[in-house]
Design a protein around this motif. Sequence first.
Motif, PDB file in Angstrom:
ATOM      1  N   TRP A 183      35.031  32.105  48.312  1.00  0.00           N
ATOM      2  CA  TRP A 183      35.941  32.552  47.903  1.00  0.00           C
ATOM      3  C   TRP A 183      35.100  33.856  47.346  1.00  0.00           C
ATOM      4  N   ALA A 184      35.576  34.971  46.996  1.00  0.00           N
ATOM      5  CA  ALA A 184      34.834  35.844  46.143  1.00  0.00           C
ATOM      6  C   ALA A 184      35.423  37.239  45.609  1.00  0.00           C
ATOM      7  N   PRO A 185      35.262  38.079  44.936  1.00  0.00           N
ATOM      8  CA  PRO A 185      36.632  39.076  44.660  1.00  0.00           C
ATOM      9  C   PRO A 185      36.441  39.919  45.556  1.00  0.00           C
ATOM     10  N   LEU A 186      37.914  40.825  45.355  1.00  0.00           N
ATOM     11  CA  LEU A 186      38.134  41.576  46.683  1.00  0.00           C
ATOM     12  C   LEU A 186      38.581  42.624  45.525  1.00  0.00           C
ATOM     13  N   TYR A 187      37.525  43.529  45.717  1.00  0.00           N
ATOM     14  CA  TYR A 187      37.490  45.037  44.915  1.00  0.00           C
ATOM     15  C   TYR A 187      38.658  46.173  45.296  1.00  0.00           C
ATOM     16  N   GLN A 188      39.772  45.626  45.561  1.00  0.00           N
ATOM     17  CA  GLN A 188      40.748  46.091  46.194  1.00  0.00           C
ATOM     18  C   GLN A 188      41.930  45.825  46.503  1.00  0.00           C
ATOM     19  N   GLU A 189      43.303  46.548  46.629  1.00  0.00           N
ATOM     20  CA  GLU A 189      44.658  45.828  46.608  1.00  0.00           C
ATOM     21  C   GLU A 189      45.003  45.487  48.026  1.00  0.00           C
ATOM     22  N   ILE A 190      45.824  44.710  48.621  1.00  0.00           N
ATOM     23  CA  ILE A 190      46.328  44.773  49.485  1.00  0.00           C
ATOM     24  C   ILE A 190      46.958  45.020  49.996  1.00  0.00           C
ATOM     25  N   GLU A 191      47.375  45.963  50.506  1.00  0.00           N
ATOM     26  CA  GLU A 191      48.246  47.071  50.574  1.00  0.00           C
ATOM     27  C   GLU A 191      49.604  46.443  51.402  1.00  0.00           C
ATOM     28  N   GLY A 192      50.972  46.343  50.643  1.00  0.00           N
ATOM     29  CA  GLY A 192      52.121  45.762  51.115  1.00  0.00           C
ATOM     30  C   GLY A 192      52.486  44.364  50.282  1.00  0.00           C
ATOM     31  N   TYR A 193      51.430  43.892  49.506  1.00  0.00           N
ATOM     32  CA  TYR A 193      51.200  42.758  48.880  1.00  0.00           C
ATOM     33  C   TYR A 193      51.430  42.767  47.011  1.00  0.00           C
TER      34      TYR A 193
END
Length: 264
Positions: A213-223
């Motif tokens: 598990w890790a933080p995602l420093y961006q968004e997922i387009e369309g989600y």
Amino acid sequence: MKRLPLLVLPLVLGACARPVTGDAPSAPPAAVESAAPRPALEAYRWQLRDARDARGRRLEALFADPARPLRLDFGAGRIAVANACNRIGGAYRLDRDRLRIERLQSTLMACADPKLGALDREIAGRLEAAPRFALAGGEPPTLTLTTPAGETLRFQGEATPETRYGGPGDTVFLEVAAQRQPCPHPLIRDMQCLRVRELQHDAQGLRRGAGEWAPLYQEIEGYAHQPGVRNVLRVKRYRVPDPPADAPDVAYVLDLVVESEIER
């Protein structure tokens, strides 16, 4: 915990061919595939902006949900309809100035809103009628479909991720935790990130492992993340050419929500 299953059942929407009686006419000449417009069609996602009948009246039945306009996606000889009640798709070809679809198929899910439920039939019938098509350049480009009944459907193009990022992406599966987590960032105060881990699958599609598990420093387009809901996503991962300073060099684009679970 309550699981929200994803059910996909095939439904053929195409009509059956009528039998020939009496003396059959001679076979028509073979259709000519119009290859030139295909790359332009497949380089964009086409969102419905206007639809009128032969007398200029707006076709309200095609705008059941103003927040989610109908969208046509073309790729690898197939057409897909997004933002209807069900997922609709089928093979297509370009016959001179006509869009011809062999047969449309759909998932089979009930929609609580009758207007949204009828949207599948409204768009499928018009696409299966072999409408004329016309492409116009510009920014953004436009696609116009004209049905045999004289109806005009105008779509606006938006570049696909493959077009924007210069090539096909890698397919990966991400598990997204139910809650975001604090993730320190030098430029964004009190930043909250999606918490994700990558899932691995074997050749048969069975899960065989998971990353950390890790933080995602961006968004997922369309989600659009809903707090309290854990999701497994199938996403496309693209390399970003020449990203700005302090920006990620990859982009994630949602392809499919595979699994959802409400955590209480």
